[in-house]
Design an enzyme around this catalytic site. Sequence first.
Site, PDB file in Angstrom:
ATOM      1  N   ARG A 174      69.008  25.895  25.009  1.00  0.00           N
ATOM      2  CA  ARG A 174      68.815  27.334  25.180  1.00  0.00           C
ATOM      3  C   ARG A 174      69.360  28.096  23.979  1.00  0.00           C
ATOM      4  O   ARG A 174      69.325  29.335  23.961  1.00  0.00           O
ATOM      5  CB  ARG A 174      69.509  27.819  26.451  1.00  0.00           C
ATOM      6  CG  ARG A 174      68.974  27.162  27.714  1.00  0.00           C
ATOM      7  CD  ARG A 174      69.638  27.715  28.952  1.00  0.00           C
ATOM      8  NE  ARG A 174      69.307  26.925  30.133  1.00  0.00           N
ATOM      9  CZ  ARG A 174      69.712  27.211  31.362  1.00  0.00           C
ATOM     10  NH1 ARG A 174      70.482  28.259  31.566  1.00  0.00           N
ATOM     11  NH2 ARG A 174      69.371  26.429  32.379  1.00  0.00           N
ATOM     12  N   LYS A 178      65.227  16.047  38.968  1.00  0.00           N
ATOM     13  CA  LYS A 178      66.063  17.247  39.031  1.00  0.00           C
ATOM     14  C   LYS A 178      65.466  18.199  40.068  1.00  0.00           C
ATOM     15  O   LYS A 178      64.303  18.595  39.958  1.00  0.00           O
ATOM     16  CB  LYS A 178      66.102  17.911  37.657  1.00  0.00           C
ATOM     17  CG  LYS A 178      66.835  19.249  37.624  1.00  0.00           C
ATOM     18  CD  LYS A 178      66.851  19.806  36.208  1.00  0.00           C
ATOM     19  CE  LYS A 178      67.563  21.151  36.150  1.00  0.00           C
ATOM     20  NZ  LYS A 178      67.696  21.659  34.774  1.00  0.00           N
ATOM     21  N   GLU A 222      75.565  17.889  29.814  1.00  0.00           N
ATOM     22  CA  GLU A 222      74.173  18.197  29.467  1.00  0.00           C
ATOM     23  C   GLU A 222      74.202  19.456  28.605  1.00  0.00           C
ATOM     24  O   GLU A 222      74.537  20.533  29.093  1.00  0.00           O
ATOM     25  CB  GLU A 222      73.338  18.434  30.726  1.00  0.00           C
ATOM     26  CG  GLU A 222      71.921  18.923  30.447  1.00  0.00           C
ATOM     27  CD  GLU A 222      71.238  19.443  31.709  1.00  0.00           C
ATOM     28  OE1 GLU A 222      70.391  20.354  31.577  1.00  0.00           O
ATOM     29  OE2 GLU A 222      71.567  18.957  32.807  1.00  0.00           O
TER      30      GLU A 222
END
Length: 213
Positions: A43, A127, A39
């Site tokens: 960011r 999640k 993943e």
Amino acid sequence: MNIEILLQQRLICVAVIDRVDDAVPLAEALLAGGLNYIEVTFRTARAAECISAICKKVPQMIVGAGTLLTPENVRQAVDAGAQFGVSPGLSETVSQTAREAKLPLFPGVITPTEMMRAMELGWKHLKFFPAEAFGGVNALKALIGPFGHTGVKFIPTGGITAATLPNYLAIPQVAAIGGSWMAERKLVAEHSWDKITALTAAAMAVVTQSQTK
């Protein structure tokens, strides 16, 4: 892609990649350790380029896009070739955009109310984030109480380490675990590929052991 197949290794490396040139070596280091799930988090400004590079150069990897905060993030992820998306929270606009793009999404939840809303939006793989900061395994087990019969599965992420990995793997409703300890940002920046491979191999050994119990 069937999500159960997508998550069959039960471990996702959550990575922050600052330089596009590091994306492919990182993917190769993970593969060498036996893991083909990554993943790449949005960011950094180069996240989409990193996803694209891995998809093109390391086709064995299943590449997801994390930290999807806006519909534009989703569109960038899809354009880059991401095969799944992950969001730290539950956003209806992000959810709708992912649905329209046919991108499997794992929205972030931490409360029963968020879980119910995610289910109303049609998501079954959620999640659980930030896992350790909000009570870890015990909190997740408490949430599973009223939701375990619904078919919802969890992907706990946030603060999980090699030491706590087995505790999460032991929970039947946990589909996979997201972790960054195998490829911390500092390790990637230092090009510590051998160490990343070793940490990944150790984590995969734990996963394999959990599946034989």
